[in-house]
Design a protein around this motif. Structure first.
Motif, PDB file in Angstrom:
ATOM      1  N   GLU A  78       1.001  -1.287  -0.043  1.00 50.54           N
ATOM      2  CA  GLU A  78       0.002   0.121   0.187  1.00 50.54           C
ATOM      3  C   GLU A  78       0.954   1.138   0.079  1.00 50.54           C
ATOM      4  O   GLU A  78       0.637   2.052  -0.488  1.00 50.54           O
ATOM      5  CB  GLU A  78      -1.184  -0.037   1.155  1.00 50.54           C
ATOM      6  CG  GLU A  78      -1.908   1.201   1.261  1.00 50.54           C
ATOM      7  CD  GLU A  78      -2.658   1.157   2.406  1.00 50.54           C
ATOM      8  OE1 GLU A  78      -3.000   2.320   2.849  1.00 50.54           O
ATOM      9  OE2 GLU A  78      -2.996   0.151   3.047  1.00 50.54           O
ATOM     10  N   GLU A  79       1.825   1.110   0.577  1.00 49.68           N
ATOM     11  CA  GLU A  79       2.793   2.335   0.996  1.00 49.68           C
ATOM     12  C   GLU A  79       3.463   2.773  -0.697  1.00 49.68           C
ATOM     13  O   GLU A  79       3.537   4.035  -0.860  1.00 49.68           O
ATOM     14  CB  GLU A  79       3.879   1.841   1.642  1.00 49.68           C
ATOM     15  CG  GLU A  79       5.184   2.905   2.058  1.00 49.68           C
ATOM     16  CD  GLU A  79       6.057   2.179   3.063  1.00 49.68           C
ATOM     17  OE1 GLU A  79       6.156   2.704   4.063  1.00 49.68           O
ATOM     18  OE2 GLU A  79       6.888   0.976   2.853  1.00 49.68           O
ATOM     19  N   VAL A  80       3.798   1.727  -1.618  1.00 52.19           N
ATOM     20  CA  VAL A  80       4.509   1.956  -2.740  1.00 52.19           C
ATOM     21  C   VAL A  80       3.357   2.200  -4.016  1.00 52.19           C
ATOM     22  O   VAL A  80       3.770   2.345  -4.929  1.00 52.19           O
ATOM     23  CB  VAL A  80       5.587   1.083  -3.003  1.00 52.19           C
ATOM     24  CG1 VAL A  80       6.591   1.204  -1.805  1.00 52.19           C
ATOM     25  CG2 VAL A  80       5.147  -0.362  -3.111  1.00 52.19           C
ATOM     26  N   GLY A  81       2.265   1.589  -3.588  1.00 52.94           N
ATOM     27  CA  GLY A  81       1.052   1.616  -4.708  1.00 52.94           C
ATOM     28  C   GLY A  81       1.236   0.480  -5.611  1.00 52.94           C
ATOM     29  O   GLY A  81       0.540   0.608  -6.493  1.00 52.94           O
ATOM     30  N   PHE A  82       1.877  -0.538  -5.249  1.00 51.79           N
ATOM     31  CA  PHE A  82       1.702  -1.730  -6.196  1.00 51.79           C
ATOM     32  C   PHE A  82       2.180  -2.987  -5.429  1.00 51.79           C
ATOM     33  O   PHE A  82       2.740  -2.704  -4.353  1.00 51.79           O
ATOM     34  CB  PHE A  82       2.699  -1.796  -7.424  1.00 51.79           C
ATOM     35  CG  PHE A  82       3.979  -1.483  -7.188  1.00 51.79           C
ATOM     36  CD1 PHE A  82       4.980  -2.733  -7.010  1.00 51.79           C
ATOM     37  CD2 PHE A  82       4.541  -0.173  -7.320  1.00 51.79           C
ATOM     38  CE1 PHE A  82       6.357  -2.327  -6.719  1.00 51.79           C
ATOM     39  CE2 PHE A  82       6.299   0.190  -7.167  1.00 51.79           C
ATOM     40  CZ  PHE A  82       6.860  -0.999  -6.832  1.00 51.79           C
ATOM     41  N   SER A  83       1.871  -4.077  -5.896  1.00 51.94           N
ATOM     42  CA  SER A  83       2.094  -5.328  -5.134  1.00 51.94           C
ATOM     43  C   SER A  83       3.622  -5.783  -5.097  1.00 51.94           C
ATOM     44  O   SER A  83       4.031  -5.980  -5.962  1.00 51.94           O
ATOM     45  CB  SER A  83       1.109  -6.515  -5.398  1.00 51.94           C
ATOM     46  OG  SER A  83       1.556  -7.845  -4.777  1.00 51.94           O
ATOM     47  N   LEU A  84       4.202  -5.803  -3.934  1.00 52.25           N
ATOM     48  CA  LEU A  84       5.697  -6.224  -3.663  1.00 52.25           C
ATOM     49  C   LEU A  84       5.895  -7.773  -4.113  1.00 52.25           C
ATOM     50  O   LEU A  84       5.293  -8.530  -3.361  1.00 52.25           O
ATOM     51  CB  LEU A  84       6.127  -5.789  -2.417  1.00 52.25           C
ATOM     52  CG  LEU A  84       6.229  -4.389  -2.229  1.00 52.25           C
ATOM     53  CD1 LEU A  84       6.785  -4.005  -0.971  1.00 52.25           C
ATOM     54  CD2 LEU A  84       7.326  -3.685  -3.311  1.00 52.25           C
ATOM     55  N   PRO A  85       6.433  -7.933  -5.025  1.00 51.17           N
ATOM     56  CA  PRO A  85       6.738  -9.738  -5.233  1.00 51.17           C
ATOM     57  C   PRO A  85       8.242  -9.924  -4.349  1.00 51.17           C
ATOM     58  O   PRO A  85       8.769  -9.235  -3.919  1.00 51.17           O
ATOM     59  CB  PRO A  85       7.138  -9.653  -6.814  1.00 51.17           C
ATOM     60  CG  PRO A  85       7.636  -8.086  -7.265  1.00 51.17           C
ATOM     61  CD  PRO A  85       6.996  -7.366  -6.112  1.00 51.17           C
ATOM     62  N   SER A  86       8.031 -11.481  -4.352  1.00 50.06           N
ATOM     63  CA  SER A  86       9.521 -11.837  -3.769  1.00 50.06           C
ATOM     64  C   SER A  86      10.547 -11.102  -4.715  1.00 50.06           C
ATOM     65  O   SER A  86      10.249 -10.767  -5.658  1.00 50.06           O
ATOM     66  CB  SER A  86       9.675 -13.208  -3.875  1.00 50.06           C
ATOM     67  OG  SER A  86       9.324 -13.746  -5.000  1.00 50.06           O
ATOM     68  N   ASP A  87      11.673 -11.016  -4.003  1.00 57.49           N
ATOM     69  CA  ASP A  87      12.991 -10.648  -4.782  1.00 57.49           C
ATOM     70  C   ASP A  87      12.977  -8.933  -4.874  1.00 57.49           C
ATOM     71  O   ASP A  87      13.241  -8.524  -5.670  1.00 57.49           O
ATOM     72  CB  ASP A  87      13.256 -11.330  -6.341  1.00 57.49           C
ATOM     73  CG  ASP A  87      13.321 -12.616  -6.262  1.00 57.49           C
ATOM     74  OD1 ASP A  87      14.088 -13.053  -5.268  1.00 57.49           O
ATOM     75  OD2 ASP A  87      12.881 -13.341  -7.128  1.00 57.49           O
ATOM     76  N   SER A  88      12.225  -8.235  -3.995  1.00 59.79           N
ATOM     77  CA  SER A  88      12.057  -7.052  -3.621  1.00 59.79           C
ATOM     78  C   SER A  88      13.022  -6.761  -2.340  1.00 59.79           C
ATOM     79  O   SER A  88      13.081  -7.443  -1.578  1.00 59.79           O
ATOM     80  CB  SER A  88      10.669  -6.449  -3.187  1.00 59.79           C
ATOM     81  OG  SER A  88       9.848  -6.736  -4.395  1.00 59.79           O
ATOM     82  N   TYR A  89      13.715  -5.516  -2.732  1.00 55.19           N
ATOM     83  CA  TYR A  89      14.600  -5.170  -1.606  1.00 55.19           C
ATOM     84  C   TYR A  89      14.609  -3.901  -1.192  1.00 55.19           C
ATOM     85  O   TYR A  89      14.207  -3.011  -1.839  1.00 55.19           O
ATOM     86  CB  TYR A  89      16.075  -5.264  -2.257  1.00 55.19           C
ATOM     87  CG  TYR A  89      16.419  -6.443  -2.580  1.00 55.19           C
ATOM     88  CD1 TYR A  89      17.148  -7.680  -1.679  1.00 55.19           C
ATOM     89  CD2 TYR A  89      16.070  -7.289  -3.909  1.00 55.19           C
ATOM     90  CE1 TYR A  89      17.537  -8.954  -2.063  1.00 55.19           C
ATOM     91  CE2 TYR A  89      16.436  -8.448  -4.285  1.00 55.19           C
ATOM     92  CZ  TYR A  89      17.197  -9.227  -3.325  1.00 55.19           C
ATOM     93  OH  TYR A  89      17.461 -10.493  -3.870  1.00 55.19           O
ATOM     94  N   ASP A  90      14.879  -3.606   0.397  1.00 49.77           N
ATOM     95  CA  ASP A  90      15.011  -2.358   0.748  1.00 49.77           C
ATOM     96  C   ASP A  90      16.476  -2.108   0.430  1.00 49.77           C
ATOM     97  O   ASP A  90      17.287  -2.886   0.582  1.00 49.77           O
ATOM     98  CB  ASP A  90      14.856  -2.191   2.499  1.00 49.77           C
ATOM     99  CG  ASP A  90      13.305  -2.199   2.836  1.00 49.77           C
ATOM    100  OD1 ASP A  90      12.615  -1.392   2.298  1.00 49.77           O
ATOM    101  OD2 ASP A  90      12.905  -2.971   3.551  1.00 49.77           O
TER     102      ASP A  90
END
Length: 193
Positions: A78-90
């Motif tokens: 919700e914070e970024v406006g799209f569904s975060l998939p696996s292999d996402s990084y901070d």
């Protein structure tokens, strides 16, 4: 903490130069690691990439985002406006001395600046971060990156980095996210809609 490493196509860029207004300007020597350092943190493997510009050492940390926790995943998506998939990084970027002293994002003392500052130096930092993000994406097939600038000075720097062309890597960039507008979300070519 035990480190492993993954070989990548990093380079040790030596002394480079820039032609500006018909004058050859020597840029600072840049060193980039040849591999990412990896370490386990719970169920996740984090990545670290070290580099230096002149005598100033920096690091970039890539920490996987936990998408298995449904509530946390929903909040971050919700914070970024799209569904975060696996292999996402901070992604976090700082001076190495701050990291080693647990004094994260501290501004250097004026006496420690010795060459930090100026357009040429900032351009070297921008080039290095552009290269490192591209290298990480190509090495790990990252699908998205989230960054939060800890202060307005770092936000201005990230804005400058994102003005660069990442066409071969980034497919979407969202800026000014979060309550203070200092967050960023980047989707890569590996992101599937």
């Amino acid at each position: 903490m035990v480190f492993a490493s993954r070989r990548c196509n990093g380079t040790n860029a030596g002394l480079t130069y820039l032609i500006e207004n018909n004058k050859k300007i020597i840029k600072m020597p840049v060193y980039l690691s040849e591999e990412f350092l990896e370490w386990e943190c719970g169920e996740f493997i984090n990545h670290r990439f070290d580099f230096s510009i002149g005598e100033h050492k920096f690091l970039v940390l890539f920490s996987p985002i936990d998408v298995s926790d449904v509530g946390y995943h929903a909040l971050r998506s919700e914070e970024v406006g799209f569904s975060l998939p696996s292999d996402s990084y901070d992604v976090k970027f700082d001076r190495l001395e701050n990291f080693e002293s647990d004094n994260f994002y501290a501004t250097p003392k004026k006496s420690d600046l010795g060459g930090i500052g100026g357009i040429a130096y900032l351009e070297e930092l921008v080039d290095a971060l552009t290269h490192i993000i591209t290298l990480h994406c190509n090495t790990y097939q990252a699908k998205s990156y989230l960054m939060l600038a800890e202060n307005m000075r770092l936000k201005q720097f990230y804005d400058r980095v994102l003005q660069r062309s990442f066409d071969e890597v980034l497919s979407y960039v969202a800026t000014n996210l979060g309550e203070e507008g200092k967050g960023y979300a980047l989707r890569t070519r590996y992101y599937e809609t």
